[in-house]
Design an enzyme around this catalytic site. Structure first.
Site, PDB file in Angstrom:
ATOM      1  N   LYS A  37      16.501 -69.177  10.597  1.00 53.63           N
ATOM      2  CA  LYS A  37      17.945 -69.002  10.444  1.00 53.63           C
ATOM      3  C   LYS A  37      18.206 -67.512  10.624  1.00 53.63           C
ATOM      4  CE  LYS A  37      21.848 -70.332   7.538  1.00 53.63           C
ATOM      5  NZ  LYS A  37      22.257 -71.180   6.393  1.00 53.63           N
TER       6      LYS A  37
ATOM      7  N   ASP B 127      28.163 -78.642  -0.728  1.00 56.51           N
ATOM      8  CA  ASP B 127      28.586 -79.182   0.570  1.00 56.51           C
ATOM      9  C   ASP B 127      27.597 -80.244   1.035  1.00 56.51           C
ATOM     10  OD1 ASP B 127      29.433 -77.819   3.878  1.00 56.51           O
ATOM     11  OD2 ASP B 127      30.163 -79.562   2.761  1.00 56.51           O
TER      12      ASP B 127
ATOM     13  N   SER C 198      28.989 -70.076  11.545  1.00 55.60           N
ATOM     14  CA  SER C 198      29.975 -69.046  11.890  1.00 55.60           C
ATOM     15  C   SER C 198      29.293 -67.680  11.956  1.00 55.60           C
ATOM     16  CB  SER C 198      31.103 -69.015  10.856  1.00 55.60           C
ATOM     17  OG  SER C 198      30.532 -68.939   9.564  1.00 55.60           O
TER      18      SER C 198
ATOM     19  N   ASP D 187      20.892 -75.886   4.269  1.00 50.93           N
ATOM     20  CA  ASP D 187      22.134 -75.127   4.251  1.00 50.93           C
ATOM     21  C   ASP D 187      22.684 -74.856   2.858  1.00 50.93           C
ATOM     22  OD1 ASP D 187      25.073 -75.033   6.389  1.00 50.93           O
ATOM     23  OD2 ASP D 187      24.244 -73.663   4.896  1.00 50.93           O
TER      24      ASP D 187
ATOM     25  N   SER E 173      25.632 -67.519  11.663  1.00 51.58           N
ATOM     26  CA  SER E 173      24.170 -67.697  11.758  1.00 51.58           C
ATOM     27  C   SER E 173      23.844 -68.652  12.893  1.00 51.58           C
ATOM     28  CB  SER E 173      23.644 -68.297  10.446  1.00 51.58           C
ATOM     29  OG  SER E 173      24.149 -69.622  10.306  1.00 51.58           O
TER      30      SER E 173
ATOM     31  N   GLU F   1      25.102 -84.505   7.408  1.00 49.80           N
ATOM     32  CA  GLU F   1      24.691 -83.493   8.399  1.00 49.80           C
ATOM     33  C   GLU F   1      23.684 -82.503   7.778  1.00 49.80           C
ATOM     34  OE1 GLU F   1      27.670 -84.427   7.672  1.00 49.80           O
ATOM     35  OE2 GLU F   1      29.160 -84.054   9.230  1.00 49.80           O
ATOM     36  N   ASN F   2      23.799 -82.287   6.469  1.00 48.05           N
ATOM     37  CA  ASN F   2      22.899 -81.317   5.819  1.00 48.05           C
ATOM     38  C   ASN F   2      21.683 -81.975   5.191  1.00 48.05           C
ATOM     39  OD1 ASN F   2      24.407 -79.121   6.472  1.00 48.05           O
ATOM     40  ND2 ASN F   2      25.672 -79.210   4.626  1.00 48.05           N
TER      41      ASN F   2
ATOM     42  N   LYS G 282      26.315 -83.456   2.523  1.00 47.16           N
ATOM     43  CA  LYS G 282      26.832 -84.438   3.484  1.00 47.16           C
ATOM     44  C   LYS G 282      25.682 -84.803   4.414  1.00 47.16           C
ATOM     45  CE  LYS G 282      28.631 -80.511   6.099  1.00 47.16           C
ATOM     46  NZ  LYS G 282      29.774 -79.881   6.748  1.00 47.16           N
TER      47      LYS G 282
ATOM     48  N   ALA H  26      12.750 -79.297  10.120  1.00 49.40           N
ATOM     49  CA  ALA H  26      12.951 -80.742   9.913  1.00 49.40           C
ATOM     50  C   ALA H  26      12.933 -81.359  11.310  1.00 49.40           C
ATOM     51  CB  ALA H  26      14.282 -80.980   9.222  1.00 49.40           C
TER      52      ALA H  26
ATOM     53  N   GLU I 266      19.046 -84.672  11.792  1.00 47.57           N
ATOM     54  CA  GLU I 266      19.990 -85.049  10.730  1.00 47.57           C
ATOM     55  C   GLU I 266      19.906 -86.536  10.404  1.00 47.57           C
ATOM     56  OE1 GLU I 266      23.470 -82.149  12.614  1.00 47.57           O
ATOM     57  OE2 GLU I 266      23.862 -84.259  12.205  1.00 47.57           O
TER      58      GLU I 266
HETATM   59  N1  CKG Z   1      22.498 -74.002   8.227  1.00 46.81           N
HETATM   60  C1  CKG Z   1      21.218 -74.132   7.978  1.00 46.81           C
HETATM   61  O1  CKG Z   1      20.680 -73.586   7.011  1.00 46.81           O
HETATM   62  C2  CKG Z   1      20.449 -74.990   8.904  1.00 46.81           C
HETATM   63  N2  CKG Z   1      21.020 -75.529   9.992  1.00 46.81           N
HETATM   64  N3  CKG Z   1      20.089 -76.241  10.630  1.00 46.81           N
HETATM   65  C3  CKG Z   1      20.430 -76.975  11.864  1.00 46.81           C
HETATM   66  C4  CKG Z   1      21.733 -77.737  11.639  1.00 46.81           C
HETATM   67  C5  CKG Z   1      22.138 -78.580  12.820  1.00 46.81           C
HETATM   68  C6  CKG Z   1      23.477 -79.237  12.493  1.00 46.81           C
HETATM   69  N4  CKG Z   1      23.431 -79.997  11.258  1.00 46.81           N
HETATM   70  C7  CKG Z   1      22.925 -79.267  10.117  1.00 46.81           C
HETATM   71  C8  CKG Z   1      21.592 -78.633  10.408  1.00 46.81           C
HETATM   72  C9  CKG Z   1      18.910 -76.177   9.975  1.00 46.81           C
HETATM   73  C10 CKG Z   1      19.104 -75.382   8.859  1.00 46.81           C
HETATM   74  C11 CKG Z   1      18.061 -75.131   7.838  1.00 46.81           C
HETATM   75  C12 CKG Z   1      16.666 -75.304   8.399  1.00 46.81           C
HETATM   76  C13 CKG Z   1      16.543 -76.380   9.431  1.00 46.81           C
HETATM   77  C14 CKG Z   1      15.308 -76.995   9.669  1.00 46.81           C
HETATM   78  N5  CKG Z   1      15.186 -77.922  10.632  1.00 46.81           N
HETATM   79  C15 CKG Z   1      16.277 -78.267  11.376  1.00 46.81           C
HETATM   80  N6  CKG Z   1      16.068 -79.197  12.303  1.00 46.81           N
HETATM   81  C16 CKG Z   1      16.856 -79.820  13.186  1.00 46.81           C
HETATM   82  C17 CKG Z   1      16.250 -80.640  14.177  1.00 46.81           C
HETATM   83  C18 CKG Z   1      16.995 -81.317  15.104  1.00 46.81           C
HETATM   84  C19 CKG Z   1      18.446 -81.212  15.135  1.00 46.81           C
HETATM   85  C20 CKG Z   1      19.056 -80.409  14.073  1.00 46.81           C
HETATM   86  C21 CKG Z   1      18.297 -79.719  13.136  1.00 46.81           C
HETATM   87  N7  CKG Z   1      17.490 -77.700  11.213  1.00 46.81           N
HETATM   88  C22 CKG Z   1      17.636 -76.764  10.237  1.00 46.81           C
END
Ligand code: CKG
Length: 318
Positions: A61, A155, A42, A173, A44, A159-160, A157, A112, A116
């Protein structure tokens, strides 16, 4: 030793930094090339970021300052930065640099590369027990480390739970994390996690909820989902999902092993006093260092070498 005058000169400061040998030059936006978007929040956006000098690839981020202030989220962002700075664990995304410009804050984090865990669970419609067991073990070590450092994610899950290029997990996250012991004055826990993973006590009475127990409840939901391909409490809308949680209404698909069912049953217990791994709940002394031995010693984890997980090769997904 340097005399007082020498101590003051900026040149000496630089010399001291070099002596420390750590490359701590302050980074700025100009040090990075920003690439594809990985996710949007929302307030970031997360994008791939290549450090120009080293060509290392990170996840950046980027948080919009004006939006954070407007939405009164400064406290959350401060907590996230402090938590990311404090936590150093192979299964948690690390904060490498943090800087800002006029309109944004930048957290430069581990990338990463394999996305997910959820996408892999969906791709296979649920993981095999040896693979699910391995990833639950990695998750338990990461959450135990967090709790031992006074951090509750709130949180958790799939997805995180992200996967690095080596297919080990990287928990992401911490925008909703809580630092225990810091009385930030907020009486009620205004935040509630994602419906499918919210613990019953958090739904019943936020004040009393021991939020560490809520992270453990989420672990039970995730263990179920890794094996079944879907979360245990899922309905057409959030209200129905909450009803299922409060009535502890879920069934196991036929392929679940006896140990897997017993492990999940002992976590998805409404009363945190009787929830596996919530032993800390009984002695209310906040200084007890929580340990997850009750979880680790469950027969579901037979064969897991807890001391060598981050060096081991994760099992092939299947
Ligand atoms: N909110 C965060 O801190 C965060 N969000 N993402 C991507 C989101 C995509 C939807 N699901 C949750 C994660 C990240 C981070 C931390 C730091 C971080 C490091 N690597 C990735 N890598 C990804 C690679 C492919 C698809 C999604 C994420 N993503 C993140």
């Amino acid at each position: 030793a340097m005399n007082a005058a020498a101590e003051q000169s900026p040149f000496v400061e630089q010399v001291k930094v070099k002596e420390r040998g750590r490359e701590t030059r302050k980074r700025t936006v100009k040090d990075f090339f920003f690439g594809r978007t990985l996710g949007e929040g929302s307030y970031s956006t997360v994008v791939e970021a290549t450090e120009v000098e080293t060509e290392k690839i990170y996840a950046a981020k980027i948080l919009d300052k004006r939006h954070i202030i407007k939405e009164k989220k400064t406290k959350y962002v401060t907590i996230e930065r402090n938590v990311l700075h404090k936590l150093r664990h192979p299964f948690i995304v690390r904060l490498h640099y943090a800087f800002q410009d006029k309109q944004s804050l930048y957290f430069i984090l581990d990338l990463a590369a394999n996305g997910e865990l959820l996408s892999w669970v969906r791709k296979y419609g649920g993981l095999s027990e040896p693979v699910a067991k391995h990833y639950m073990a990695e998750l338990i070590l990461a959450v135990e480390y967090m709790h031992q450092n006074g951090v509750v994610h709130r949180d958790l899950k799939p997805e995180n739970i992200l996967l690095g290029s080596d297919m080990h997990i990287l928990i992401a996250d911490f925008g909703t994390a809580k630092l225990l012991g810091e009385n930030d004055g907020s009486r009620t826990n205004s935040f509630v996690g994602t419906a499918e993973y919210v613990s019953p006590e958090l739904l019943m009475d936020r004040q009393e909820a021991n939020i560490r127990g809520s992270d453990i409840w989420a672990l039970g939901c995730i263990a179920y989902q890794l094996l079944a391909g879907r979360p245990p409490f899922k309905a057409t809308n959030e209200y129905q999902t909450f009803q299922k949680i409060l009535k502890n209404e879920y069934e196991f698909p036929p392929h679940f092993s006896v140990h897997a069912k017993d492990f999940i049953r002992r976590i998805l217990v409404l009363d945190p006093n009787y929830r596996l791994g919530c032993c800390f709940f009984k002695d209310s002394d906040p200084d007890t260092i929580p340990n997850f031995d009750d979880l680790k010693s469950h027969p579901f984890f037979t064969g897991i070498d807890w001391s060598n997980l981050s060096n081991s090769n994760p099992p092939q997904m299947s």
